[in-house]
Design an enzyme around this catalytic site. Structure first.
Site, PDB file in Angstrom:
ATOM      1  N   HIS A   1     -87.871 -28.523 -20.213  1.00  0.00           N
ATOM      2  CA  HIS A   1     -88.376 -29.281 -19.054  1.00  0.00           C
ATOM      3  C   HIS A   1     -88.293 -30.780 -19.346  1.00  0.00           C
ATOM      4  O   HIS A   1     -88.789 -31.238 -20.359  1.00  0.00           O
ATOM      5  CB  HIS A   1     -89.830 -28.897 -18.740  1.00  0.00           C
TER       6      HIS A   1
ATOM      7  N   TYR B   1     -99.708 -29.871 -12.309  1.00  0.00           N
ATOM      8  CA  TYR B   1    -101.133 -30.061 -12.643  1.00  0.00           C
ATOM      9  C   TYR B   1    -101.787 -30.714 -11.427  1.00  0.00           C
ATOM     10  O   TYR B   1    -101.433 -31.832 -11.062  1.00  0.00           O
ATOM     11  CB  TYR B   1    -101.292 -30.999 -13.831  1.00  0.00           C
TER      12      TYR B   1
ATOM     13  N   PRO C   1    -107.059 -26.721 -22.788  1.00  0.00           N
ATOM     14  CA  PRO C   1    -105.628 -26.445 -22.613  1.00  0.00           C
ATOM     15  C   PRO C   1    -104.913 -27.417 -21.670  1.00  0.00           C
ATOM     16  O   PRO C   1    -103.703 -27.371 -21.535  1.00  0.00           O
ATOM     17  CB  PRO C   1    -105.616 -25.029 -22.039  1.00  0.00           C
TER      18      PRO C   1
ATOM     19  N   LYS D   1    -101.980 -28.695 -25.949  1.00  0.00           N
ATOM     20  CA  LYS D   1    -101.887 -29.194 -27.325  1.00  0.00           C
ATOM     21  C   LYS D   1    -102.315 -28.197 -28.396  1.00  0.00           C
ATOM     22  O   LYS D   1    -102.088 -28.439 -29.580  1.00  0.00           O
ATOM     23  CB  LYS D   1    -102.744 -30.458 -27.474  1.00  0.00           C
TER      24      LYS D   1
ATOM     25  N   TYR E   1     -97.736 -36.446 -23.869  1.00  0.00           N
ATOM     26  CA  TYR E   1     -97.477 -35.058 -23.465  1.00  0.00           C
ATOM     27  C   TYR E   1     -96.324 -34.447 -24.275  1.00  0.00           C
ATOM     28  O   TYR E   1     -96.419 -33.325 -24.752  1.00  0.00           O
ATOM     29  CB  TYR E   1     -97.157 -34.980 -21.968  1.00  0.00           C
TER      30      TYR E   1
HETATM   31  C1  PHB Z   1     -99.456 -22.093 -19.786  1.00  0.00           C
HETATM   32  O1  PHB Z   1     -98.284 -21.932 -19.395  1.00  0.00           O
HETATM   33  O2  PHB Z   1    -100.210 -21.146 -20.081  1.00  0.00           O
HETATM   34  C2  PHB Z   1     -99.985 -23.516 -19.890  1.00  0.00           C
HETATM   35  C3  PHB Z   1     -99.121 -24.576 -19.669  1.00  0.00           C
HETATM   36  C4  PHB Z   1     -99.593 -25.882 -19.772  1.00  0.00           C
HETATM   37  C5  PHB Z   1    -100.933 -26.096 -20.061  1.00  0.00           C
HETATM   38  C6  PHB Z   1    -101.808 -25.026 -20.285  1.00  0.00           C
HETATM   39  C7  PHB Z   1    -101.336 -23.722 -20.185  1.00  0.00           C
HETATM   40  O3  PHB Z   1    -101.399 -27.383 -20.143  1.00  0.00           O
END
Ligand code: PHB
Ligand code: APR
Length: 389
Positions: free
Chosen positions: A72, A200, A292, A296, A384
């Site tokens: 990505h 997000y 999450p 990280k 990130y």
């Molecule tokens: C996930 O794909 O489970 C996932 C992706 C990004 C995050 C948290 C969980 O920040």
């Protein structure tokens, strides 16, 4: 029995460290209290910093990731049902790899098997001893028989609820913690992802995240109260709430389906200092926990493995001890920057009970500034995709 390094915990950090040390000719044994199936049954996050990708390549476990991982170049953020993209490549010239932690762990187990790595599953009552001496050892019980392993070093890769952190005397240990007043209700469903990259979303109703595992498997989350139960959420109720929180164009194209996994995870920030005491080293979730939101957790475990691997290979190579002596200082310096980033993303994107209308407006302004400022986007992208080791 004697081994140079005893590793407690057969999750991603324990397996990766044992793989890297084995490739350098350093003897390890992994003591895991669960069965392999149990460990591989855990559903965890799926975004790898590029530094983590390179560590897995160094360990020789990148085959399936190269074939099945999704690279990505950016991610979407959203405010009040309107999204915008953060272009990692344009801002910082780096990318991330979307590849499930379960897959990483399976690849590590396969690599350990291929090298004949020693992993004891269902090891009960694992207990380190003599950590403040030059001759530590570890005891455990397997099938009712007590075993002892003498060693040079013990590495606690046993997660937040493991045995190793408590071996550091309370008089030596300082723990920093922040508990967040909400959880993430996650769903896994065999439907195509709603977007080619992650979304997000901040919304007055609460946070939402649209992620994926592969082109036919989606992973979505919505923020829920700490008193909520996953079984109280029907699939339809989940999908309806997700639609209310994500960008309108995504809500209009969202493909829904039955959940194959649904669970609620609490969010906390936690750091233990120091993460070395005598012959004991803590790695990964044994040492720290992040919410999450910044993806990280696994990446920090791999970061700790990088520093400890470097220290141990120098110690067993030319006898240089500085890497081990400075492990805690070096690893924690990077940990705290990721803990800060994960806290800042959580604060930016979630609805806090006490924030009120003013707090929502501040989040809206924060996101509007991010959308218009290359400098702000560069700072977010830099964190990130992963700060340098
Ligand atoms: C996930 O794909 O489970 C996932 C992706 C990004 C995050 C948290 C969980 O920040
Ligand atoms: N004895 C032996 N093994 C133990 C003990 C013990 N007393 N306590 C825990 N374990 C094992 C657990 O069963 C687990 O398999 O240690 C392992 C720890 O693995 P993780 O919790 O995955 O921690 P880590 O390897 O540091 O990986 C961190 O995994 O949990 C996610 O979100 C986390 O992404 C992060 C990453």
């Amino acid at each position: 029995m004697r081994r140079q390094v005893v590793i407690i915990g057969g999750g991603p950090s324990g397996l990766l460290l044992s793989q890297l040390l084995h490739r350098d000719g350093i003897e390890t044994i992994v003591l895991e209290r669960r069965s392999r199936d149990y460990v591989l049954g855990r559903i965890r996050a799926g975004v790898l910093e590029w530094g983590s990708v390179e560590m897995l390549r160094t360990a020789g476990v990148d085959g399936r990731m190269n074939d099945q991982g999704l690279v990505h170049g950016g991610t979407y953020l959203a405010a009040r049902n309107r999204g915008f993209r953060i272009d990692f490549e344009a801002r910082v010239g780096r990318k991330v790899m979307v590849y499930g932690q379960t897959e990483v762990t399976a690849d590590l187990y396969a690599a350990r098997d291929a090298m004949g790595g020693e992993i004891i599953h269902e090891a009960e009552g694992v207990a380190p001893h003599g950590l403040d001496t030059a001759a530590p050892w570890v005891s455990y019980v397997k099938d009712g028989t007590e075993h002892r392993i003498d060693c040079d070093y013990v590495v606690g890769c046993d997660g937040f609820h493991g045995v190793s952190r408590g071996c550091i005397p309370e008089s030596v240990r300082t723990e920093y913690e922040r508990i967040y007043p909400f959880g993430w209700l996650g769903i896994l469903s065999e439907v195509p992802p709603v977007s080619h990259e992650l979304i997000y979303a901040n919304h007055p109703r609460g946070f939402a995240l649209c992620s994926m595992r592969n082109p036919q498997l989606s992973r979505h989350y919505i923020q829920v109260g700490l008193d909520e139960k996953a079984e109280a959420w029907s699939d339809d109720a989940f999908w309806d709430e997700l639609r209310r929180r994500i960008p309108q164009d995504a809500a209009d194209t969202l493909v829904t389906g039955p959940s194959i996994e649904k669970s609620i995870a609490p969010l906390r920030s936690f750091v233990c200092e120091p993460i070395r005491w005598g012959r004991l080293f803590l790695v990964g979730d044994a040492a720290h926990i992040v919410p999450p939101t910044g993806a990280k957790g696994l990446n920090l475990a791999i970061s700790d493995v990088h520093y400890l691997w470097q220290g141990l290979r120098a110690r067993y190579g030319d006898g240089e001890e500085e890497g081990l002596a400075r492990y805690s200082e070096r690893a924690l310096a990077r940990v705290w920057k990721s803990v800060r980033f994960s806290w800042s993303m959580t604060t930016l994107l979630h609805h806090f009970p006490e924030q009120g209308a003013f707090g929502q407006r501040i989040q809206d302004a924060d996101l509007a500034y991010l959308e218009q400022s290359e400098a702000a986007q560069t700072a977010l992208a830099e964190n990130y995709v992963g700060l340098p080791f």
